[in-house]
Design a protein around this motif. Structure first.
Motif, PDB file in Angstrom:
ATOM      1  N   ALA A 534      -4.686 -17.817 -31.523  1.00  0.00           N
ATOM      2  CA  ALA A 534      -5.458 -17.573 -30.305  1.00  0.00           C
ATOM      3  C   ALA A 534      -5.601 -18.868 -29.507  1.00  0.00           C
ATOM      4  CB  ALA A 534      -6.830 -17.011 -30.660  1.00  0.00           C
ATOM      5  N   GLY A 535      -5.285 -18.807 -28.232  1.00  0.00           N
ATOM      6  CA  GLY A 535      -5.337 -19.978 -27.370  1.00  0.00           C
ATOM      7  C   GLY A 535      -4.012 -20.694 -27.238  1.00  0.00           C
ATOM      8  N   GLU A 536      -2.989 -20.280 -28.029  1.00  0.00           N
ATOM      9  CA  GLU A 536      -1.676 -20.923 -27.976  1.00  0.00           C
ATOM     10  C   GLU A 536      -0.594 -19.944 -27.540  1.00  0.00           C
ATOM     11  OE1 GLU A 536      -0.876 -22.725 -31.727  1.00  0.00           O
ATOM     12  OE2 GLU A 536      -2.692 -23.962 -31.726  1.00  0.00           O
ATOM     13  N   GLU A 537      -0.984 -18.869 -26.851  1.00  0.00           N
ATOM     14  CA  GLU A 537      -0.024 -17.847 -26.477  1.00  0.00           C
ATOM     15  C   GLU A 537       0.954 -18.359 -25.424  1.00  0.00           C
ATOM     16  OE1 GLU A 537      -4.105 -15.742 -26.770  1.00  0.00           O
ATOM     17  OE2 GLU A 537      -3.284 -17.726 -26.264  1.00  0.00           O
ATOM     18  N   LYS A 538       2.192 -17.884 -25.513  1.00  0.00           N
ATOM     19  CA  LYS A 538       3.191 -18.128 -24.479  1.00  0.00           C
ATOM     20  C   LYS A 538       3.082 -17.028 -23.422  1.00  0.00           C
ATOM     21  CE  LYS A 538       6.596 -20.399 -27.486  1.00  0.00           C
ATOM     22  NZ  LYS A 538       7.988 -20.320 -28.021  1.00  0.00           N
ATOM     23  N   PRO A 539       3.665 -17.242 -22.248  1.00  0.00           N
ATOM     24  CA  PRO A 539       3.640 -16.184 -21.218  1.00  0.00           C
ATOM     25  C   PRO A 539       4.295 -14.898 -21.722  1.00  0.00           C
ATOM     26  CG  PRO A 539       4.346 -18.279 -20.288  1.00  0.00           C
ATOM     27  CD  PRO A 539       4.294 -18.478 -21.760  1.00  0.00           C
ATOM     28  N   VAL A 540       3.814 -13.770 -21.207  1.00  0.00           N
ATOM     29  CA  VAL A 540       4.356 -12.473 -21.592  1.00  0.00           C
ATOM     30  C   VAL A 540       5.717 -12.277 -20.927  1.00  0.00           C
ATOM     31  CG1 VAL A 540       3.988  -9.978 -21.520  1.00  0.00           C
ATOM     32  CG2 VAL A 540       2.036 -11.523 -21.814  1.00  0.00           C
ATOM     33  N   TRP A 541       6.687 -11.785 -21.709  1.00  0.00           N
ATOM     34  CA  TRP A 541       7.995 -11.464 -21.150  1.00  0.00           C
ATOM     35  C   TRP A 541       7.909 -10.139 -20.397  1.00  0.00           C
ATOM     36  CZ3 TRP A 541      12.203 -14.600 -21.246  1.00  0.00           C
ATOM     37  CH2 TRP A 541      12.213 -15.665 -22.154  1.00  0.00           C
ATOM     38  N   ASN A 542       8.446 -10.110 -19.206  1.00  0.00           N
ATOM     39  CA  ASN A 542       8.516  -8.878 -18.425  1.00  0.00           C
ATOM     40  C   ASN A 542       9.800  -8.146 -18.814  1.00  0.00           C
ATOM     41  OD1 ASN A 542       8.865  -6.867 -16.480  1.00  0.00           O
ATOM     42  ND2 ASN A 542       7.891  -8.079 -14.870  1.00  0.00           N
ATOM     43  N   ILE A 543       9.669  -6.974 -19.442  1.00  0.00           N
ATOM     44  CA  ILE A 543      10.860  -6.256 -19.906  1.00  0.00           C
ATOM     45  C   ILE A 543      11.047  -4.931 -19.166  1.00  0.00           C
ATOM     46  CG2 ILE A 543      10.774  -7.320 -22.185  1.00  0.00           C
ATOM     47  CD1 ILE A 543       9.565  -4.751 -23.280  1.00  0.00           C
ATOM     48  N   ILE A 544      10.363  -4.771 -18.037  1.00  0.00           N
ATOM     49  CA  ILE A 544      10.541  -3.567 -17.224  1.00  0.00           C
ATOM     50  C   ILE A 544      11.959  -3.574 -16.661  1.00  0.00           C
ATOM     51  CG2 ILE A 544       9.763  -2.313 -15.181  1.00  0.00           C
ATOM     52  CD1 ILE A 544       7.000  -3.549 -15.649  1.00  0.00           C
ATOM     53  N   PRO A 545      12.710  -2.486 -16.833  1.00  0.00           N
ATOM     54  CA  PRO A 545      14.124  -2.506 -16.454  1.00  0.00           C
ATOM     55  C   PRO A 545      14.341  -2.577 -14.954  1.00  0.00           C
ATOM     56  CG  PRO A 545      13.467  -0.300 -17.079  1.00  0.00           C
ATOM     57  CD  PRO A 545      12.310  -1.196 -17.408  1.00  0.00           C
ATOM     58  N   GLN A 546      15.554  -2.948 -14.604  1.00  0.00           N
ATOM     59  CA  GLN A 546      15.945  -3.057 -13.199  1.00  0.00           C
ATOM     60  C   GLN A 546      16.043  -1.654 -12.583  1.00  0.00           C
ATOM     61  OE1 GLN A 546      19.478  -5.348 -12.688  1.00  0.00           O
ATOM     62  NE2 GLN A 546      19.991  -4.440 -10.727  1.00  0.00           N
ATOM     63  N   PRO A 547      15.492  -1.442 -11.401  1.00  0.00           N
ATOM     64  CA  PRO A 547      15.639  -0.136 -10.747  1.00  0.00           C
ATOM     65  C   PRO A 547      17.109   0.215 -10.544  1.00  0.00           C
ATOM     66  CG  PRO A 547      13.981  -1.464  -9.647  1.00  0.00           C
ATOM     67  CD  PRO A 547      14.661  -2.366 -10.628  1.00  0.00           C
ATOM     68  N   ASP A 548      17.424   1.495 -10.692  1.00  0.00           N
ATOM     69  CA  ASP A 548      18.824   1.917 -10.607  1.00  0.00           C
ATOM     70  C   ASP A 548      19.451   1.596  -9.268  1.00  0.00           C
ATOM     71  OD1 ASP A 548      18.632   2.892 -13.141  1.00  0.00           O
ATOM     72  OD2 ASP A 548      18.148   4.939 -12.528  1.00  0.00           O
ATOM     73  N   ALA A 549      18.664   1.604  -8.207  1.00  0.00           N
ATOM     74  CA  ALA A 549      19.217   1.396  -6.865  1.00  0.00           C
ATOM     75  C   ALA A 549      19.577  -0.052  -6.593  1.00  0.00           C
ATOM     76  CB  ALA A 549      18.231   1.887  -5.807  1.00  0.00           C
ATOM     77  N   VAL A 550      19.062  -0.981  -7.423  1.00  0.00           N
ATOM     78  CA  VAL A 550      19.297  -2.404  -7.179  1.00  0.00           C
ATOM     79  C   VAL A 550      20.372  -2.895  -8.135  1.00  0.00           C
ATOM     80  CG1 VAL A 550      18.281  -4.695  -7.125  1.00  0.00           C
ATOM     81  CG2 VAL A 550      16.932  -2.711  -6.422  1.00  0.00           C
ATOM     82  N   THR A 551      21.481  -3.362  -7.638  1.00  0.00           N
ATOM     83  CA  THR A 551      22.569  -3.855  -8.477  1.00  0.00           C
ATOM     84  C   THR A 551      22.869  -5.328  -8.259  1.00  0.00           C
ATOM     85  OG1 THR A 551      24.187  -3.152  -6.843  1.00  0.00           O
ATOM     86  CG2 THR A 551      23.644  -1.586  -8.595  1.00  0.00           C
ATOM     87  N   SER A 552      22.343  -5.900  -7.194  1.00  0.00           N
ATOM     88  CA  SER A 552      22.613  -7.309  -6.919  1.00  0.00           C
ATOM     89  C   SER A 552      21.596  -7.824  -5.914  1.00  0.00           C
ATOM     90  CB  SER A 552      24.039  -7.482  -6.359  1.00  0.00           C
ATOM     91  OG  SER A 552      24.147  -6.804  -5.126  1.00  0.00           O
ATOM     92  N   PHE A 553      21.725  -9.088  -5.589  1.00  0.00           N
ATOM     93  CA  PHE A 553      20.833  -9.704  -4.599  1.00  0.00           C
ATOM     94  C   PHE A 553      21.601  -9.948  -3.307  1.00  0.00           C
ATOM     95  CE2 PHE A 553      19.282 -11.110  -8.739  1.00  0.00           C
ATOM     96  CZ  PHE A 553      18.003 -10.606  -8.684  1.00  0.00           C
ATOM     97  N   LEU A 554      20.988  -9.598  -2.195  1.00  0.00           N
ATOM     98  CA  LEU A 554      21.592  -9.932  -0.911  1.00  0.00           C
ATOM     99  C   LEU A 554      21.368 -11.402  -0.617  1.00  0.00           C
ATOM    100  CD1 LEU A 554      20.512  -6.826   1.185  1.00  0.00           C
ATOM    101  CD2 LEU A 554      22.729  -7.265   0.127  1.00  0.00           C
ATOM    102  N   PRO A 555      22.281 -12.058   0.068  1.00  0.00           N
ATOM    103  CA  PRO A 555      22.125 -13.492   0.357  1.00  0.00           C
ATOM    104  C   PRO A 555      20.995 -13.735   1.342  1.00  0.00           C
ATOM    105  CG  PRO A 555      24.042 -12.593   1.471  1.00  0.00           C
ATOM    106  CD  PRO A 555      23.526 -11.506   0.599  1.00  0.00           C
TER     107      PRO A 555
END
Length: 555
Positions: A534-555
Motif C-alpha cells: 500500500a502506497g507503492e502502487e504503479k499506475p493502472v494499465w488501461n486495457i480497454i480495446p481499440q474501437p473497431d472504427a479506429v485503425t490508425s492516426f491521422l497526421p
C-alpha cells in the motif's frame, strides 16, 4: 570376525541387538555330519551396536499455515492447531529439555494462517541417512477444548532437507568465490566471456539434474523434492534474460506511411507471444501496449516462476471405518490437507565459511560503471534467491504485516462449457478475495463461449490473512445461476517468490477453469495479477480495446 560394528568417534547412542544362539537344521552326530551354519542366522547371533555420530542441530520451522483441511465428518474444521513431536527426534538420554510444541488454535477454518517461527536445538545423527523425520499432527479444537479430534498427520524428512540444504549452501559459496575471483582480476574490465560464464555458473548452482544425481537415493525422495518444494529445481532461465525481462510490456512505435501519409504502428511483436491491449486516442497518449503471455498458469511455467518460496507437506489420515476397505479403488490413506511453511536445518556448531555476498556488493560499488551494469543484475537476482536471504526476508515481511493492493486484470475467457441446453452459456464473473466480493451478474454476456471483459479490479488486503484469490465464472439464469468453473490463485506464493518479484512487469497467463462436478477443463481465463505494498502502487494499465472504427492516426 568381531562381534561389534565399528563405532565412529564423537558423541554416540546405541541400541543393543542382544545375543542369539545360532540354530541349525539338524544336530551334529558322528553318523550325520554337521551342516555349515546359515550365514543369516550367524549374523543374527552377533552382538551389534548401531552408533551413528550425534551432533547438536539448530532447526527453524516456519509454520506459515495449513491449507484445504478436510475432516472425517460433514463439517469443515473450526479451530485447527498443530503439535510437533520434538521428543521423537532424539533418544531419551539426549532429550534433555526438548519438549513437544503445540500451537494455539486458529479460527481460520479450512485455511488457517499461523505465521510463527519455531526454533529449537536437538541432538540428532549427523549423517543424514540416519536423521529421523519429524512427526506432526493437526487437531481441531471443538467445544472450548473438550473435544480435539485428529484431522491428519504429516512427517517432515529432516535428513533429506539437511542433505539438500547442505549441498545448496556449498554450491552458493562456490559461486560467490568465483564471482569474487573475476572481480579481483578485472583490472582490464569484465569481459563478455565473463558475463556469459557468470550466467552459466548461476544456473549450475541450482541445477536440478546435478542435485538429484548426487542427493537422491530413491524414487520416494525424488518425488518429495519435486512435490514438497524442499528444492525447487532449476533457476528459471528467462529470469536471467535481461532483454526478455525488459520487454514483457512493450510500447508501440508509430511512423508516417510514405504513401498514405497516415501514422501507423510499425514493427509490432509476434502475436504468438504478445497480446495487444488498450488503444491510443492520440499519437502521444502512451496507453496502448503489448504484453507477453504464457499458455498456462504462471506457477506451472518452470522457465519463469519455478516454485513457491514455501515448502508444502501433505497431511494424511487413515480410514476410520472398515466398511470403506471393502470398496474397490479406495486408498487406505486419505489426503486431508497441506502444511505450508519451510524448514531450515544445520549443525549448530558446524564450521561454515562466511558468505562473501557482502564483500561482493561492496566491491561492486567501486567497479567501473560499465562493469557494474554487466554483473549487478545477476548478483541482485542471486541475492533474492540465496537460501538464507529467502528465509529471513519472508519472515521479516510477514512480521511487519503490511497492507497490500492487489490489482487483477481480466482480458477474456474462451472455450467455456455450456450450461444451457440449446445455446452457449451467458457468462459473468464472480470474484472474491477475503471479505471483498465482486458480483458481475448485471454485466452477463448473452450466448457466448468466448466473452471479452478487458476489466480491472482492485483489492486492499492483508495477504497473510487472505491469500487466496478466487475467480468464478457463472452462467446467468433468470432464477439462480450455474457454476461454469473456478480458478484460485495463491497470492502469497506469488508475492514472496523471488522469481515473481524479479519481474518488472507480470506476463499474462491462461488459467484453466474447473468445477467439482466435472474433473475436465471447463474453459480458460486470460489475465494477470499485480501486487503492491500500500502506497507503492504503479499506475493502472488501461486495457480497454481499440474501437473497431479506429485503425490508425491521422497526421
Amino acid at each position: 570376525m568381531t562381534g561389534k560394528c565399528a563405532v565412529p568417534s564423537g558423541t554416540t547412542y546405541g541400541v543393543r541387538a542382544g545375543k542369539r544362539k545360532a540354530r541349525y537344521s539338524s544336530p551334529s552326530t558322528p553318523s550325520s555330519p554337521a551342516k555349515a551354519p546359515n550365514k543369516s542366522a550367524l549374523s543374527r547371533s552377533l552382538v551389534c551396536y548401531c552408533r551413528p555420530t550425534v551432533k547438536e542441530f539448530s532447526c527453524e520451522i516456519y509454520n506459515y499455515g495449513l491449507r484445504n483441511l478436510k475432516t472425517s465428518g460433514l463439517l469443515n474444521p473450526r479451530s485447527p492447531f498443530l503439535k510437533f513431536f520434538l521428543k521423537s527426534l532424539a533418544p531419551p538420554e539426549y532429550q534433555g529439555n526438548l519438549k513437544d510444541i503445540t500451537t494455539n488454535p486458529s479460527g481460520g477454518g479450512a485455511n488457517p494462517t499461523f505465521a510463527q517461527m519455531l526454533r529449537f536445538n536437538a541432538m540428532m545423527p549427523s549423517e543424514d541417512i540416519f536423521c529421523p523425520s519429524l512427526q506432526c499432527a493437526v487437531y481441531d479444537n471443538l467445544l472450548f477444548g473438550l473435544s480435539q479430534p485428529l484431522i491428519g498427520n504429516m512427517f517432515i524428512p529432516l535428513g533429506l532437507i539437511y542433505r539438500v540444504q547442505k549441498k545448496l549452501r556449498k554450491n552458493e559459496l562456490a559461486f560467490e568465490e568465483w564471482v569474487w575471483s573475476i572481480m579481483e582480476k578485472s583490472k582490464e574490465g569484465i569481459l563478455q566471456e565473463d558475463e556469459e560464464e557468470l550466467k552459466e555458473r548461476l544456473l549450475e548452482t541450482y541445477d536440478t539434474e546435478q542435485m538429484t544425481e548426487t542427493l537422491v537415493h530413491n524414487e520416494e525422495e525424488l518425488k518429495m523434492i519435486q512435490t514438497c518444494g524442499i528444492y525447487g529445481g532449476n533457476f528459471p532461465p528467462k529470469i536471467l534474460d535481461r532483454a526478455w525481462r525488459e520487454n514483457i510490456a512493450i510500447r508501440p512505435k508509430y511512423e508516417i506511411d510514405a504513401t498514405t501519409k497516415i501514422r501507423l504502428e510499425v514493427d509490432p511483436p509476434s502475436v504468438a507471444e504478445y497480446v495487444a491491449l488498450g488503444h491510443d486516442p492520440a499519437i502521444d497518449s502512451g496507453v496502448r501496449h503489448w504484453r507477453y503471455f504464457v499458455k498456462k498458469e504462471l506457477e506451472n511455467c518452470p522457465e519463469i516462476m519455478n516454485h513457491s518460496a514455501f515448502s508444502t507437506f501433505g497431511l494424511t489420515r487413515g480410514l476410520s471405518s472398515s466398511l470403506f476397505h471393502a470398496k474397490k479403488n479406495v486408498p487406505e490413506m486419505l489426503d486431508v490437507g497441506t502444511f505450508k511453511g519451510w524448514v531450515n536445518l544445520k549443525i549448530a556448531e558446524e564450521d561454515e565459511k562466511e558468505s562473501m555476498l557482502g564483500k561482493i556488493n561492496e566491491k561492486l560499488k567501486i567497479l567501473p560503471e560499465n562493469d557494474q551494469e554487466k554483473i549487478r543484475p545477476y548478483i541482485d537476482i542471486y541475492s533474492k534467491f540465496k537460501l538464507e536471504n529467502v528465509f529471513k526476508g519472508i519472515e521479516k515481511e510477514i512480521q511487519e504485516r503490511p497492507k497490500f493492493v492487489v490489482r487483477l486484470y481480466i482480458i477474456e475467457a474462451f472455450n467455456l462449457s455450456s450450461r444451457d441446453l440449446t445455446s452457449p452459456s451467458d457468462p459473468y464473473l464472480y470474484i472474491q478475495l477475503g471479505d471483498t466480493v465482486i458480483d458481475e451478474r448485471d454485466k452477463h454476456q448473452d450466448d457466448t463461449e468466448n466473452p471479452k471483459f478487458h476489466s480491472t479490479y482492485e483489492f486492499k488486503v492483508d495477504l497473510v490473512e487472505n491469500p487466496i484469490l478466487s475467480i468464478k465464472m457463472y452462467d446467468y439464469d433468470y432464477i439462480g445461476k450455474d457454476l461454469i468453473g473456478e480458478t484460485k490463485i495463491n497470492l502469497d506464493d506469488r508475492y514472496y517468490s523471488p522469481f515473481w518479484r524479479a519481474l518488472p512487469e507480470k506476463p499474462i497467463e491462461e488459467r484453466s477453469l474447473y468445477c467439482e462436478e466435472n474433473e475436465t477443463e471447463q474453459g480458460k481465463l486470460r489475465l494477470w495479477v499485480d501486487i503492491f505494498k500500500a502506497g507503492e502502487e504503479k499506475p493502472v494499465w488501461n486495457i480497454i480495446p481499440q474501437p473497431d472504427a479506429v485503425t490508425s492516426f491521422l497526421p
